[in-house]
Structures are given as structure tokens and as C-alpha cells.
Design a protein around this motif. Structure first.
Motif, PDB file in Angstrom:
ATOM      1  N   ARG A  82       6.501  -6.172  -3.370  1.00  0.00           N
ATOM      2  CA  ARG A  82       6.750  -4.728  -3.640  1.00  0.00           C
ATOM      3  C   ARG A  82       5.295  -4.299  -4.143  1.00  0.00           C
ATOM      4  N   LEU A  83       4.660  -3.495  -3.392  1.00  0.00           N
ATOM      5  CA  LEU A  83       3.343  -2.919  -3.568  1.00  0.00           C
ATOM      6  C   LEU A  83       3.532  -1.611  -4.614  1.00  0.00           C
ATOM      7  N   TYR A  84       3.234  -1.889  -5.813  1.00  0.00           N
ATOM      8  CA  TYR A  84       3.453  -0.647  -6.809  1.00  0.00           C
ATOM      9  C   TYR A  84       2.383  -0.185  -7.074  1.00  0.00           C
ATOM     10  N   ALA A  85       2.137   1.022  -7.393  1.00  0.00           N
ATOM     11  CA  ALA A  85       1.047   2.113  -8.160  1.00  0.00           C
ATOM     12  C   ALA A  85       1.283   1.686  -9.450  1.00  0.00           C
ATOM     13  N   GLU A  86       0.584   0.603 -10.279  1.00  0.00           N
ATOM     14  CA  GLU A  86       0.923   0.336 -11.642  1.00  0.00           C
ATOM     15  C   GLU A  86      -0.291  -0.479 -11.791  1.00  0.00           C
ATOM     16  N   ASP A  87      -0.431  -0.764 -13.119  1.00  0.00           N
ATOM     17  CA  ASP A  87      -1.749  -1.671 -13.585  1.00  0.00           C
ATOM     18  C   ASP A  87      -0.851  -2.982 -14.325  1.00  0.00           C
ATOM     19  N   PRO A  88      -0.905  -4.037 -13.654  1.00  0.00           N
ATOM     20  CA  PRO A  88      -0.127  -5.066 -14.102  1.00  0.00           C
ATOM     21  C   PRO A  88      -1.012  -5.753 -15.520  1.00  0.00           C
ATOM     22  N   TYR A  89      -2.206  -5.345 -15.530  1.00  0.00           N
ATOM     23  CA  TYR A  89      -2.885  -5.998 -16.652  1.00  0.00           C
ATOM     24  C   TYR A  89      -2.995  -5.014 -17.760  1.00  0.00           C
ATOM     25  N   ALA A  90      -2.083  -4.032 -17.854  1.00  0.00           N
ATOM     26  CA  ALA A  90      -1.928  -2.990 -18.699  1.00  0.00           C
ATOM     27  C   ALA A  90      -0.586  -2.747 -19.004  1.00  0.00           C
ATOM     28  N   GLY A  91       0.106  -3.828 -19.104  1.00  0.00           N
ATOM     29  CA  GLY A  91       1.716  -3.611 -19.411  1.00  0.00           C
ATOM     30  C   GLY A  91       2.371  -2.910 -18.063  1.00  0.00           C
ATOM     31  N   PHE A  92       1.704  -3.163 -16.828  1.00  0.00           N
ATOM     32  CA  PHE A  92       2.356  -2.503 -15.638  1.00  0.00           C
ATOM     33  C   PHE A  92       2.629  -0.873 -15.838  1.00  0.00           C
ATOM     34  N   ALA A  93       1.680  -0.336 -16.634  1.00  0.00           N
ATOM     35  CA  ALA A  93       1.671   1.226 -16.706  1.00  0.00           C
ATOM     36  C   ALA A  93       1.501   1.833 -15.434  1.00  0.00           C
ATOM     37  N   PRO A  94       2.364   2.646 -14.965  1.00  0.00           N
ATOM     38  CA  PRO A  94       2.427   3.351 -13.629  1.00  0.00           C
ATOM     39  C   PRO A  94       0.970   4.193 -13.376  1.00  0.00           C
ATOM     40  N   GLN A  95       0.696   4.339 -12.523  1.00  0.00           N
ATOM     41  CA  GLN A  95      -0.570   4.973 -12.108  1.00  0.00           C
ATOM     42  C   GLN A  95      -0.038   6.134 -11.122  1.00  0.00           C
ATOM     43  N   THR A  96      -1.145   7.027 -11.133  1.00  0.00           N
ATOM     44  CA  THR A  96      -1.060   8.366 -10.303  1.00  0.00           C
ATOM     45  C   THR A  96      -2.283   8.649  -9.650  1.00  0.00           C
ATOM     46  N   GLY A  97      -2.486   9.277  -8.460  1.00  0.00           N
ATOM     47  CA  GLY A  97      -3.799   9.758  -8.042  1.00  0.00           C
ATOM     48  C   GLY A  97      -3.615   9.823  -6.443  1.00  0.00           C
ATOM     49  N   THR A  98      -4.607   9.939  -5.889  1.00  0.00           N
ATOM     50  CA  THR A  98      -4.657  10.194  -4.584  1.00  0.00           C
ATOM     51  C   THR A  98      -5.149   8.744  -3.624  1.00  0.00           C
ATOM     52  N   VAL A  99      -4.475   8.742  -2.516  1.00  0.00           N
ATOM     53  CA  VAL A  99      -4.805   7.461  -1.786  1.00  0.00           C
ATOM     54  C   VAL A  99      -5.756   7.593  -0.933  1.00  0.00           C
ATOM     55  N   LEU A 100      -7.208   6.778  -1.380  1.00  0.00           N
ATOM     56  CA  LEU A 100      -8.289   6.830  -0.572  1.00  0.00           C
ATOM     57  C   LEU A 100      -8.345   5.964   0.599  1.00  0.00           C
ATOM     58  N   HIS A 101      -7.704   4.845   0.710  1.00  0.00           N
ATOM     59  CA  HIS A 101      -7.832   4.280   1.723  1.00  0.00           C
ATOM     60  C   HIS A 101      -6.570   3.353   1.875  1.00  0.00           C
ATOM     61  N   TRP A 102      -5.797   3.356   3.020  1.00  0.00           N
ATOM     62  CA  TRP A 102      -4.438   2.781   3.325  1.00  0.00           C
ATOM     63  C   TRP A 102      -4.517   2.818   4.830  1.00  0.00           C
ATOM     64  N   ARG A 103      -4.794   1.659   5.474  1.00  0.00           N
ATOM     65  CA  ARG A 103      -4.503   1.452   6.963  1.00  0.00           C
ATOM     66  C   ARG A 103      -3.764   0.052   7.177  1.00  0.00           C
ATOM     67  N   PRO A 104      -2.542   0.089   6.855  1.00  0.00           N
ATOM     68  CA  PRO A 104      -1.842  -1.309   7.445  1.00  0.00           C
ATOM     69  C   PRO A 104      -1.664  -1.513   8.568  1.00  0.00           C
ATOM     70  N   GLN A 105      -1.657  -0.688   9.658  1.00  0.00           N
ATOM     71  CA  GLN A 105      -1.563  -0.984  11.121  1.00  0.00           C
ATOM     72  C   GLN A 105      -2.737  -1.880  11.326  1.00  0.00           C
ATOM     73  N   ALA A 106      -3.927  -1.897  10.683  1.00  0.00           N
ATOM     74  CA  ALA A 106      -4.923  -2.794  11.178  1.00  0.00           C
ATOM     75  C   ALA A 106      -4.767  -4.333  10.786  1.00  0.00           C
ATOM     76  N   ALA A 107      -3.707  -4.551  10.119  1.00  0.00           N
ATOM     77  CA  ALA A 107      -3.256  -5.883   9.737  1.00  0.00           C
ATOM     78  C   ALA A 107      -2.087  -6.419  10.367  1.00  0.00           C
ATOM     79  N   LEU A 108      -1.398  -5.409  11.170  1.00  0.00           N
ATOM     80  CA  LEU A 108      -0.134  -6.069  11.802  1.00  0.00           C
ATOM     81  C   LEU A 108      -0.269  -6.950  12.637  1.00  0.00           C
TER      82      LEU A 108
END
Length: 649
Positions: A339-365
Motif C-alpha cells: 500500500r503506497l501511502y502519502a505519509e512519512d514513515p520516518y516521522a511516526g507515519f505522519a500523513p502528508q498532503t500536497g500536489t502530485v508532481l510526478h506519477w506515471r505508473p503506466q511506464a512500469a507496467l
């Protein structure tokens, strides 16, 4: 039961996933959306879409009246609830039926029976399904719960009767933490399910979480589709799921499957459901609960069985019998989901918010890899919903094959623009405990408490610093230096680190970088819109690179580093002002623990912020007196908003 148009009463990746199968079967689909999701992929992928309301879930995805009205306005004759939100709400299911709509899920009576966790366990006892010891009584006052907890002994779980997905659950290891666990579980249960009833359950130490996928039709056929191992959890939230389990033998699978089918029959179940068990160290299994919906982790079952569970849901909802009998089912290979989470696992799994800059999963299929997601470049991950943004699923001939493919997929599909747990997932797949198949439900939390290297935040190495320096030096449109071929000083920052380098650009993309007294040669071969091809120490490699303003977002080895030139202007000290308690993230004020005039000690809890299914307590930075409470319970606040102001003693 005839329908040709389906409204998906959900959002994100599950809405996209249902749309995909529904369209393949020839159904028309209708999406719903909140203000925050107006431009979301699931809205664009559906044949039609209806606006529900404001961004908070209570004003949109949890608004049953608005959902049913949306179905009527759009011409939908059926509603698929996905998972989460109203998927296990018996009142909503009944309202759909009362409105003449097909609810693509179990009968309201079955949801109600299994939704009350205490009642469900009583039914399981009657059906001969083994259950862990606990308190299931109707008396809900704190004194009764405390007395029953002391009878059971510690450690134990305090659980919301209407719970699910880890919400409204607290682990208690000693009597000293019992009262706060009861209060916290009540608060979270009331917020998530509008029902604060609790139950107690003796904790099975070092247990494994094994669940059985069941399916039933309206003709009385009930079968199981094997198990999923969901033991890799942090704070009772699943991180990795796989099928088959590394520890389940054919005999145990048959026994658990038999009990899961008995559980479904006991409540007159129809549709897709999951019966969850805890497996103790002796190999005994105990009923936990039944989730009366499709699970987040259903893709691993689809991979090893070759079936489409959403297709089965739609066929059963249309009145068709199950496509296969129990003896016709077979499992092939091994599948693992992360499960890919918008969270920081190195800071107590604190949830993160913001705008997606890069996400191109089709390139890896590629064959053996599946990526379910509901985000796109430019999407805003808001604080209103769950922090999970995607799922990566790999299938292989065996477990090692699946792990290898999944590791590669995490590196090939970086999510840039906000912190996430991709590198943590990759390192978890590599961890000896996971590789040996020895993960228990308590292991990840124990590893964190023990300072396991899994929780050490990755730091950029010399290769990363030099690649960033070369990218800054040769960036098109970068400020011109006095002499483009002369060496000059460059200072870059990444997180809390800052490094001064001597950079000498050369011909053909070559850059000489002096870092910590050592000279390094790096050559940029090609700088595309989203990637850098470079040569380092005689080996050509690639990295994903995106610019956001003057920041370089660089992804290598499933981790993102953000580099920038520190401002030449004097910077304000970043030290925390102990007089001002601020919201760590955007969210809802779940609890205020103080009022104006109260005296507080350093470290005393002041307020609790709930965001993305997590509670985060904000504590006093110093002893003093509360002079102002700037927010009210239930109020939405932005990250950095003032919560409580103190006068320091």
C-alpha cells in the motif's frame, strides 16, 4: 435485479477499479465527487459524474441521502459502495433497497449482524467458529469495561463494536493505559462510525493476521477463495498483504476455509466478504471479525485465482449463481500487494498532503505487475480522506519471484511531490524477517521501538549530491555564471543537510564536483522532461528528475530527495516557539484536553488532531498557563494553525 448503470459511492483507486470491470462487462458507470475531488481521475473515467457536496466526508461520501439522489438523477439502478465510507453501513444498504436500487453488497441484515462485532462473536460461538476470549457485554460504562479488562488480563485490545480498518482500536499492555485507551477508542469510534460502543478482546501475542475470502450467491452457495496473510501491520493498519500465506498448510487452509464458510452461512451472507482470523504461535486460529465488503487487498486473491472479484460481485448482484464451485477453484503462484501511502514513515507515519508532481505508473507496467491507483500528476492529496493513494501488486511463480518484481516496481514508479512510504516498503520487502516469512502483527511496531534500521531515514549519498549539482549547473535557463567553464562554489540543501561543493562544468555534459575534499566526475548524457541519464564512475544510470520552481525532485532506489539552493537572505530560526501549539498537519480537532486558565506541564497533551485515519497529539513545549484556546472540537484546521497559546512560567 436488472440494471445497466452503476453508481460507485466511493472515490480514488477503488472507484477507478470498479469502473474498469463494470465497463468491461458493458455497464454504464456514474462517479460521485466532493469539492476536493472535482478533478480526480475517477470522475474523468466514469461515463457520468455527480457532485455530492463539500470536501469533508460527512458532507459528501458519507451523505446517504445525497448518494441516493445522485443515483436517481443519473439514471443508475445500482450502487457499488467500494470499501470504507458507507460500504458496511446497514442503514445505507437498506435505504438503497427502499429506493428501488440494487445494493451491490450483502443484505442489510448480514451487514448489521457482522457490523456489531460483539453480536458477531456470539453468532460465531453458536456456529462453532473458534473465537478469542473477550468481553461482549451490553454494559458500556467505564467501570464495567475496566472491571472486565482486569478479569481478562493484559495485553488486550479495546475495540469499537462497529469498527473496521483499525479504527477505534487501542492496544493496552498495562492497567495504567486502560482509561486513556477506552477514551481514545470511544472518541475515534464516534467520529468514524457514529457509534462509540466498545468490546474487549484478549490479545494474541506474536500472532499472524490471516483472512479468508468468501463468496456467496442468492441461491445458497457459499465458497472460499483461499487466504491472505496481512500480518505486516503498523498500528493495526495493514502495510503488505500476500497470498498464499507463508505459514498456512493445506490442512489449515481447509479448516479456516470451512469455518469462514460457516461464518458466512450463519448470517445469510450474499456477495463478497472476508472472514478475519488471528493465528497463534501454536497454529490455532481464532475469529476476529467479518468485513462485509470487498477488501483493499482483494487483488492478491485475484492474481492467484485468476478471477475478477468485482465481476463476481456484479453477477451475484444481478441474481446469477456463483460462476464456480469450491472444487473447481485452484491457486497458482504467489502474489504480494503493498500500500503506497502519502505519509512519512520516518516521522511516526505522519500523513502528508500536497500536489502530485510526478506519477506515471503506466511506464512500469509489465506481465506480473498491477498498479491500482486514483491519482494523477496535478492531483491534490488532501487531509479529508485516507492516506493510501495506490496499491502495487506483483505476481510470481513463487514468493521470491513476487518480491523481486515488486521491488523493481517500487523503484520504477516514483511518486514525487510529497513524502510517501515507497522506500520504506522496498526496505521492508528486503528485511530478513519478512523474507523468512516470520512477520507478526506486532513486529513492525516492535521494530520501530527497538530502533531497527528499517526506520532510519535514507540520506543522499555522494552520487545523489553530485547528480543534483550537475543538474543545477547545466539546467537550461539557469542563472548565467561569470564564466560557464570556470569552477564556482555551489551550496545545496536536502532536508536538514547542507553541503558546499566546488563545481566545474565541462564539455559534453561533463561536470567535475568537489565534495568533502574529494573530486568526482559525472556526465549528464541526456536530460529529458522527467529523467536524467548520466554516467557515474564508468556506469550509465537513469534517475527520475522533476523541477518544481527552483527545487529539484530526484528519485533513485525508490526514494525521493529534494534539492534546492538555500536562500542568500537571512533565515528565521526554525526553532519551535513553546508559547504556540500548532497543528502538525491539516485535519480535524478531535479533542481539546485543556481550557483557558489551565496550568500545564511540559509535555502535557493539549489537543488531538485527526487526519487521514490517524490521531496526533500536540503537547506543551514548556510549563505554563493556557491563555488562549484558538479552536473548537470538530473544527477543520490547516497545517500550522494555532491551537493553543501559552504563557510560559
Amino acid at each position: 435485479m436488472t440494471f445497466d448503470t452503476i453508481l460507485i459511492a466511493n472515490r480514488g483507486e477503488i472507484a477507478c477499479r470498479v469502473i474498469r470491470t463494470a465497463r468491461a462487462l458493458g455497464y454504464r458507470t456514474v462517479a460521485v465527487f466532493s469539492d476536493a475531488d472535482a478533478g480526480a481521475p475517477h470522475v474523468r473515467q466514469a461515463d457520468a459524474a455527480v457532485h455530492l457536496g463539500a470536501s469533508p466526508a460527512a458532507e459528501s461520501y458519507l451523505n446517504a441521502v445525497a448518494l441516493i439522489e445522485a443515483a436517481k438523477r443519473s439514471g443508475a439502478q445500482a450502487i457499488h459502495p467500494g470499501y470504507g465510507f458507507l460500504s458496511e453501513n446497514a442503514t445505507f444498504a437498506q435505504a438503497c433497497l427502499d429506493a428501488g436500487l440494487v445494493f451491490i453488497g450483502p443484505p442489510p441484515e448480514a451487514i448489521r449482524a457482522m457490523g456489531d462485532k460483539a453480536q458477531a462473536k456470539r453468532r460465531m460461538h453458536d456456529a462453532g467458529v473458534p473465537c478469542a476470549p473477550g468481553y461482549l457485554g451490553e454494559a458500556q460504562d467505564d467501570d464495567t469495561l475496566r472491571t472486565e479488562a482486569l478479569k481478562l488480563g493484559f495485553p488486550l485490545l479495546v475495540k469499537a463494536v462497529a469498527g473496521g480498518g483499525g479504527r477505534g482500536m487501542r492496544l493496552v499492555r498495562a492497567e495504567a493505559g486502560l482509561d486513556e485507551a477506552i477514551a481514545g477508542a470511544r472518541r475515534e469510534a464516534r467520529s468514524a462510525f457514529r457509534d462509540d460502543a466498545l468490546m474487549l478482546e484478549r490479545l494474541i501475542e506474536h500472532g499472524r493476521h490471516i483472512e479468508i475470502q468468501v463468496f456467496a450467491d442468492a441461491q445458497g452457495h457459499v465458497i472460499h477463495l483461499g487466504e491472505r496473510d496481512c500480518s505486516a501491520q503498523r498500528r493495526r493498519q495493514k502495510v503488505i498483504e500476500e497470498s498464499p500465506s507463508p505459514v498456512v498448510s493445506p490442512a489449515l487452509r481447509e479448516a479456516m476455509g470451512r469455518h469462514a464458510v460457516a461464518a458466512a452461512r450463519a448470517v445469510g451472507y450474499v456477495g463478497a466478504g472476508t472472514v478475519e482470523f488471528m493465528l497463534d504461535q501454536a497454529g490455532r486460529h481464532f475469529f476476529l471479525e467479518m468485513n462485509t465488503r470487498l477488501q483493499v487487498e482483494h487483488p492478491v486473491t485475484e492474481c492467484v485465482t485468476g478471477l475478477d472479484l468485482v465481476e463476481w460481485q456484479l453477477r451475484v448482484a444481478a441474481g446469477e449463481p456463483l460462476p464456480l464451485a469450491q472444487e473447481q477453484l485452484a491457486m497458482h503462484g504467489h502474489a504480494i500487494e503493498v500500500r503506497l501511502y502519502a505519509e512519512d514513515p520516518y516521522a511516526g507515519f505522519a500523513p502528508q498532503t500536497g500536489t502530485v508532481l510526478h506519477w506515471r505508473p503506466q511506464a512500469a507496467l509489465q506481465p506480473g505487475l498491477r498498479i491500482d491507483h486514483g491519482i494523477a500528476e496535478g492531483s491534490v492529496v488532501s487531509p479529508f480522506y485516507d492516506a493510501m493513494v495506490a496499491k502495487l501488486i506483483a505476481q510470481g511463480r513463487d514468493r521470491d519471484d513476487a518480491i523481486r518484481r515488486l521491488r523493481a516496481a517500487l523503484a520504477a514508479t516514483p511518486l514525487l511531490g510529497l513524502k510517501n512510504n515507497a522506500r520504506f516498503l522496498r526496505d521492508l520487502l528486503d528485511h530478513p524477517t519478512f523474507r523468512r516469512g516470520e512477520t507478526t502483527t506486532a513486529w513492525l511496531d516492535a521494530a520501530q521501538a527497538q530502533g531497527d534500521a528499517l526506520y532510519a531515514p535514507p540520506a543522499p549519498g555522494d552520487e545523489d549530491w553530485c547528480l543534483a549539482a550537475a543538474a543545477f549547473a547545466l539546467r537550461e535557463g539557469a542563472p548565467q555564471r561569470p564564466d560557464s567553464v570556470a569552477a564556482y562554489d555551489l551550496v545545496l540543501g536536502c532536508g536538514e543537510q547542507r553541503k558546499a561543493m566546488r563545481v566545474r562544468p565541462g564539455e559534453g555534459g561533463r561536470v567535475q564536483v568537489t565534495l568533502a575534499g574529494a573530486s568526482h566526475a559525472i556526465r549528464l548524457i541526456d536530460a529529458g522532461e522527467t529523467s536524467l541519464r548520466y554516467e557515474w564512475r564508468g556506469v550509465q544510470r537513469s534517475a527520475v528528475a522533476r523541477w518544481r520552481g527552483e527545487e529539484l525532485h530526484l528519485a533513485r532506489d525508490a526514494h525521493e530527495f529534494v534539492f534546492a539552493e538555500p536562500s542568500a537572505l537571512p533565515q528565521t530560526a526554525a526553532t519551535r516557539d513553546p508559547r504556540r501549539a500548532l497543528a502538525p498537519v491539516a485535519g480535524v480537532v478531535a479533542k481539546l484536553a485543556v481550557k483557558e486558565g489551565d496550568a500545564v506541564e511540559a509535555g502535557q497533551p493539549l489537543a488531538c488532531i485527526e487526519a487521514m485515519k490517524m490521531e496526533m497529539w500536540v503537547s506543551a513545549g514548556a510549563a505554563g498557563r493556557v491563555v488562549r484556546v484558538a479552536v473548537g472540537e470538530g473544527r477543520q484546521v490547516a497545517a500550522g494553525a494555532l491551537l493553543v497559546e501559552l504563557e510560559i512560567s
